[in-house]
Design a protein around this motif. Sequence first.
Motif, PDB file in Angstrom:
ATOM      1  N   ILE A 269       0.797  -1.230   0.000  1.00 57.00           N
ATOM      2  CA  ILE A 269       0.000   0.000   0.000  1.00 57.00           C
ATOM      3  C   ILE A 269       0.831   1.282   0.000  1.00 57.00           C
ATOM      4  N   VAL A 270       2.162   1.154   0.177  1.00 59.61           N
ATOM      5  CA  VAL A 270       3.015   2.346   0.194  1.00 59.61           C
ATOM      6  C   VAL A 270       2.822   3.251  -1.013  1.00 59.61           C
ATOM      7  N   PRO A 271       2.760   2.743  -2.255  1.00 56.65           N
ATOM      8  CA  PRO A 271       2.565   3.636  -3.405  1.00 56.65           C
ATOM      9  C   PRO A 271       1.296   4.474  -3.287  1.00 56.65           C
ATOM     10  N   PHE A 272       0.240   3.905  -2.719  1.00 57.26           N
ATOM     11  CA  PHE A 272      -1.017   4.640  -2.577  1.00 57.26           C
ATOM     12  C   PHE A 272      -0.906   5.678  -1.453  1.00 57.26           C
ATOM     13  N   LEU A 273      -0.140   5.350  -0.403  1.00 57.59           N
ATOM     14  CA  LEU A 273       0.077   6.312   0.669  1.00 57.59           C
ATOM     15  C   LEU A 273       0.840   7.534   0.172  1.00 57.59           C
ATOM     16  N   GLU A 274       1.803   7.306  -0.705  1.00 53.06           N
ATOM     17  CA  GLU A 274       2.580   8.422  -1.244  1.00 53.06           C
ATOM     18  C   GLU A 274       1.671   9.370  -2.030  1.00 53.06           C
ATOM     19  N   ILE A 275       0.716   8.806  -2.791  1.00 51.89           N
ATOM     20  CA  ILE A 275      -0.241   9.631  -3.537  1.00 51.89           C
ATOM     21  C   ILE A 275      -1.140  10.393  -2.570  1.00 51.89           C
ATOM     22  N   PRO A 284       5.265  12.296   3.040  1.00 47.69           N
ATOM     23  CA  PRO A 284       4.743  10.964   3.333  1.00 47.69           C
ATOM     24  C   PRO A 284       5.431  10.356   4.541  1.00 47.69           C
ATOM     25  N   LEU A 285       4.664   9.606   5.332  1.00 47.09           N
ATOM     26  CA  LEU A 285       5.254   8.935   6.485  1.00 47.09           C
ATOM     27  C   LEU A 285       6.051   7.722   6.054  1.00 47.09           C
ATOM     28  N   PHE A 286       5.623   7.089   4.954  1.00 42.98           N
ATOM     29  CA  PHE A 286       6.286   5.865   4.525  1.00 42.98           C
ATOM     30  C   PHE A 286       6.526   5.878   3.023  1.00 42.98           C
ATOM     31  N   THR A 287       7.716   5.448   2.631  1.00 46.58           N
ATOM     32  CA  THR A 287       8.045   5.135   1.247  1.00 46.58           C
ATOM     33  C   THR A 287       8.828   3.826   1.301  1.00 46.58           C
ATOM     34  N   SER A 288       9.151   3.289   0.138  1.00 44.47           N
ATOM     35  CA  SER A 288       9.932   2.050   0.116  1.00 44.47           C
ATOM     36  C   SER A 288      11.258   2.236   0.839  1.00 44.47           C
ATOM     37  N   TYR A 289      11.863   3.406   0.680  1.00 44.39           N
ATOM     38  CA  TYR A 289      13.146   3.657   1.325  1.00 44.39           C
ATOM     39  C   TYR A 289      12.992   3.851   2.832  1.00 44.39           C
ATOM     40  N   SER A 290      11.930   4.538   3.264  1.00 44.12           N
ATOM     41  CA  SER A 290      11.746   4.730   4.702  1.00 44.12           C
ATOM     42  C   SER A 290      11.470   3.398   5.395  1.00 44.12           C
TER      43      SER A 290
END
Length: 342
Positions: A269-275, A284-290
């Motif tokens: 769900i990270v990609p949707f959180l970034e949007i 964003p609180l979370f990305t793949s790198y975070s």
Amino acid sequence: MNRAYVVTGAAGHLGVTIVKDLERKNCKIYAFVLYNDDLSILEKTSATIFKGDIRDTASLENMFSSILEEEIYVIHAAGIVSISSKVDKLLYDVNVNGTKNMIDLCKKYNVKRFIYVSSVHAIEEKPKGHTISEVCDFSPLKVVGAYAKTKAEATKYVLDSLKDGLDVVIVHPSGIIGPNDFNRSHTNQMIKDFLNRKLFAYIDGGYDFVDVRDVSYGIISACDNGIRGECYILSGSYISVKNLLLNLHTISKVGKVKFKIPMWLIKIIVPFLEIYYKILKQPPLFTSYSLYTLKSNAMFSHEKATKQLQYFPRNLNDTLKDTIKWLIDNNLVKLKTINMNH
């Protein structure tokens, strides 16, 4: 000859803290800021403000050429903190080319000492269970993530300037948090979301967090006590996301975040959180790198800074209490009081 301090990124969370700490020492300060930065805090200080862009050498020249008959100490705190995985042009131009511009002008204007604010991310990670301490070799190929790669490359360039006679000292802060963060860093945004009851779940992992005021102290101490060509880790203490939120609950009395999202699910769900956060115009609180960072080895040692810079970071709970109080005082959260005795 009188001493003067140049602080780049002076309108940022760390930059403002450095300027205010230097002012308390009655220092002469030149604050370098972006053209569109909010200057409401800096304008209340005694700092001489120069507007420009570290990517633009002409604007930097305008500042340096205005400093006459003063011994210049440069604190280069300007930079972009990114939790993206790929290096983009802006990130590289600011973090790498901007640092190169600063180094070149520091040589030209015979700067007394250059303090570079790098990051613990510039240091090659060790396997879990092994303590990470200072190194003298930096390469973007040895670190993970866009931010880490740009900071590693810039750090190498700064150290290479030693052979040209420039006096440089490097500091590596860990995750900076604390009061006076008008720029909404990722962690302070999470704290704000929790206090405003907008955070409904957490994930496994944790990180080393350090108070912005302690980082400022370490940097200013490095101006006098740092050894030429040396690096200093300015870390705080490690805490898991779960325990960080529990501590916030104890201090604020805001309800606990009880739901833990499995790592496999958050990766989906990270990609949707970034949007979602892009729509809100919030970091964003979370990305793949975070997510990678929260699971990485964050066992940093600040023993060297403690010995040579008299650097003693405060208890993390004191930082959390002061941060919450600052958020309340600035009407950024809906709380009225906190438990200061925790």
